[in-house]
Motif scaffolding. Structure first.
Motif, mmCIF file in Angstrom:
data_model
loop_
_atom_site.group_PDB
_atom_site.id
_atom_site.type_symbol
_atom_site.label_atom_id
_atom_site.label_comp_id
_atom_site.label_asym_id
_atom_site.label_seq_id
_atom_site.Cartn_x
_atom_site.Cartn_y
_atom_site.Cartn_z
ATOM 1 N N LEU A 43 0.829 -1.219 0.000
ATOM 2 C CA LEU A 43 0.000 0.000 0.000
ATOM 3 C C LEU A 43 0.854 1.257 0.000
ATOM 4 N N LYS A 48 -4.614 -4.270 -3.428
ATOM 5 C CA LYS A 48 -5.661 -4.043 -2.423
ATOM 6 C C LYS A 48 -6.530 -5.298 -2.330
ATOM 7 N N ASN A 75 -5.256 -3.853 8.273
ATOM 8 C CA ASN A 75 -5.273 -2.438 7.844
ATOM 9 C C ASN A 75 -6.342 -1.629 8.580
ATOM 10 N N GLY A 109 -5.755 2.006 8.693
ATOM 11 C CA GLY A 109 -5.264 2.554 7.434
ATOM 12 C C GLY A 109 -6.123 3.654 6.827
ATOM 13 N N TYR A 144 -6.138 -4.641 2.703
ATOM 14 C CA TYR A 144 -6.796 -3.328 2.644
ATOM 15 C C TYR A 144 -8.064 -3.213 3.488
ATOM 16 N N TRP A 145 -8.876 -4.291 3.527
ATOM 17 C CA TRP A 145 -10.196 -4.163 4.174
ATOM 18 C C TRP A 145 -10.036 -3.934 5.679
ATOM 19 N N PRO A 146 -10.668 -2.894 6.224
ATOM 20 C CA PRO A 146 -10.446 -2.572 7.632
ATOM 21 C C PRO A 146 -11.295 -3.387 8.620
#
Lengths: 205, 454
Positions: A101, A112, A177, A180, A117-119
């Motif tokens: 990232l 991603k 993440n 993030g 990526y997924w929070p």
């Protein structure tokens, strides 16, 4: 308590009036305090069939599933689009990509995925249940969706292979993440310039 | 029964006429033997697209050149023979000579995809409903309005359920408003990629939308203390969901059932769509079936893994909802050819999700000097605004640009300014919300191409 409610009501009514005035529906604004009473009250059962879990787990349905069960569902329902190894295809890549990232190279794509990526893990359950598989959405049971969630998170090295996913365990999963994301900082401010000061590329075709 | 047989007759006639037209095109003596002039330009445009490897040329078909039209014989002198008769019942179509069409960006599946508005063919500010861009995540839903229900529940005093008839009983509003996909221009960050303004900017369109204020609907249900967000859910196969701040919902959101004087088009969310003025297109949930009031955002897939802006430092901006001020010259634009030196009107569109356009400046020298363009009235907030600029082309090389300012004072940035703030972190990085100044290069022989010049 009643005072707070009353204040809230007044605040709402004012907002409402402002919104309507801005669209020129003055006559309507005068009537805004009164309710129209159109429509009906739905039953609990009607409302109960909807789902939209929050990251803290509120709204997660009953049911549970294991990694092993999820692997079987994945191979039958998901692998043709997302790949045997969750590497992507017609559908998005689901795992890998940690560390990609941070990227300032315009020629290189950050990877991603659910893993990188997924929070929130609840989002994975919600999205699979509502929209997957693409050609037969809503065809999976809640147990199957819990199992798939367990399997994908296992392959993403986020949970152990003996995990059982359910309404209690899934919201507790901490995604890599989770920190993030940041809120919108715009509007940015750009002075009108004849040419951007920091670079002059000339014409790029 | 009578209606069905009539429609079958019409369909049969259209098919027969299309076949006849195809036969005429093969007949060297027919006026159709040579493609009319407008088609020649279209072919050139497609050719330049294909040369860039963008999309594939659609297979030439007789009907493809009359999309949205009924094809009739063309008499050599229309004053010497009557035209075709007026039907007792009809739904009009455009002229068979018009060829502007939406074109799909070739994503891996046409179920989750987008089509783009041919801005270069547009006039005024309203987009014809049939040319309004589309973005759908699981195809276009087919919904019987008689069966459709809108549910309002969650942190409300009383959950409510509405039929379409119920919703139409509320006092209505109409508003001319643009919608823009936040992915508009996503191919253009690092280098000029697409040949035409349709493919660089065609994910924005304007319609007149008619519906009921969302504040009225929420007022009916009664908001409970602590309510801060709401979830909007579509009734399509994606059951598309987005969280919306309650303050915005109460400020100016509305539920549209009308578009340009008639019911919504299916691809725009028939029979009901949430309108969130000035916010990115995808949050304007189509096929709206449910609103759930909550104290926190739901963190749906579309507001976490998609439609977030990943910066080079690895952090992503979330809920970047407002569409910033943007403008583009639609004519002359990419893949056009100027007829020669002399007068040429430069025209285009400007819009802002934060308010009305205050001014537009045009440059013909790549941004070295700017002059003010005229704005076509009415200039409405959160709506396409048409600008015009009289230009005497001297036949020399030129770079055409437009730059807008909205009534918050926000100035449309150059691409360089935007990249300086957002970074350039590759495809799938910060690809949304590209609102930079567009450059069109004009060569001495009048050819217009998409370039970067900043």
């Amino acid at each position: 308590m009643s005072t707070i409610t009353e204040r809230r009501f007044v605040a709402r009514a004012c907002l409402f009036a402002v919104a309507l005035a801005s669209i020129g529906a003055d006559a309507f604004a005068r009537e805004a305090a009164a309710k129209f009473g159109f429509g009906t009250r739905p039953s609990e059962a009607e409302i109960g069939r909807f789902f939209s879990p929050l990251p803290d787990g509120r709204g997660m349905p009953q049911g549970s599933g294991s990694v092993l069960e999820g692997k079987s569902v994945y191979q039958q329902q998901c692998a043709s689009c997302h790949g045997e190894k969750l590497q992507g295809g017609i559908g998005d890549r689901l795992i890998g990509g940690r560390g990609t990232l941070v990227n300032a190279d315009p020629r290189k794509a950050p990877i991603k995925t659910v893993e990188s990526y997924w929070p929130y893990a609840t989002t994975l359950f919600d999205y699979v249940k509502r929209a997957m598989p693409l050609t037969a959405p809503g065809s999976l049971t809640d147990d199957q969706v819990y199992a798939l969630t367990a399997y994908i998170l296992f392959e993403a090295n986020i949970v152990a292979d003996d995990v059982i996913m359910n309404a209690e365990t899934l919201p507790k999963v901490v995604m890599p993440n989770v920190d993030g994301f940041m809120p919108d900082h715009r509007p940015e401010h750009f002075p009108p310039v004849a040419k951007t000061p920091h670079q002059s590329l000339g014409i790029v075709k | 029964m009578h209606r069905a047989s009539y429609e079958a007759l019409v369909a049969e006639r259209l098919e027969r006429e299309a076949l006849e037209l195809a036969a005429k095109r093969r007949d060297p003596l027919s006026p159709y033997a040579e493609a009319p002039a407008p088609f020649a330009r279209r072919r050139f445009m497609l050719g330049s697209l294909a040369a860039l490897g963008v999309g594939a040329l659609p297979a030439p078909r007789a009907s493809a050149q009359a999309l949205g039209a009924a094809v009739h014989d063309v008499p050599s002198d229309p004053t010497k023979t009557p035209g075709y008769p007026l039907a007792d019942e009809s739904y009009g179509t455009r002229s068979q000579f018009e060829t502007a069409v939406r074109r799909r960006f070739k994503t891996s599946t046409p179920l989750s995809s987008w089509t783009m508005t041919p801005l270069e063919d547009g006039m005024g500010v309203v987009t014809p409903s049939g040319l309004h861009f589309e973005r759908s995540h699981a195809g276009t839903a087919v919904i019987d309005p008689a069966q459709h229900r809108l549910y309002v529940h969650g942190m409300v005093d009383e959950p409510r359920k509405y039929t379409m008839n119920d919703l139409k009983r509320f006092p209505s509003l109409s508003r001319l408003m643009f919608l823009e996909c936040s992915g508009n221009g996503l191919t253009e960050w690092a280098k000029p990629t697409m040949a035409t303004v349709q493919f660089t900017h065609g994910l924005t369109s304007t319609s007149e939308w008619t519906g009921v204020p969302l504040s009225a609907i929420l007022n009916e249900a009664g908001l409970r203390p602590g309510a801060k967000w709401l979830l909007a859910e579509g009734g399509d196969a994606a059951m598309m969901t987005r969280s919306i701040p309650l303050a915005k919902a109460m400020q100016d959101c509305f539920l549209a059932y009308g578009q340009n004087g008639e019911a919504l088009r299916p691809e725009q969310g028939y029979p009901l769509r949430l309108m969130v003025p000035g916010y990115e297109g995808n949050i304007n949930i189509k096929w709206l079936r449910r609103i759930e009031v909550s104290d926190a955002p739901f963190m749906t897939r579309e507001e976490t893994s998609k439609y977030t802006d990943l910066f080079p430092d690895g952090k992503a901006v979330q809920f970047s909802l407002a569409m910033e001020a943007k403008s583009v010259i639609t004519s002359p634009s990419g893949a056009m050819t100027l007829d020669g030196p002399g007068f040429r009107e430069i025209t285009g569109l400007a819009w802002s999700g934060r308010g009305a356009i205050r001014r537009v400046d045009v440059s013909t020298d790549g941004g070295r000097t700017w002059r003010r363009a005229a704005l076509q009235a009415p200039v409405l907030p959160i709506c396409h605004t048409r600008f015009r600029f009289p230009w005497q082309w001297d036949g020399r090389e030129a770079v055409l640009q437009s730059r807008c300012v909205d009534d918050t004072g926000y100035v449309q940035p150059t691409l360089g300014q935007l990249i300086a703030v957002r970074g350039l972190n590759g495809p799938l990085g910060s690809v949304y919300h590209l609102n930079a100044i567009q450059s069109w290069h004009v060569t001495t022989d009048g050819k217009v191409t998409n370039v970067h010049d900043y």
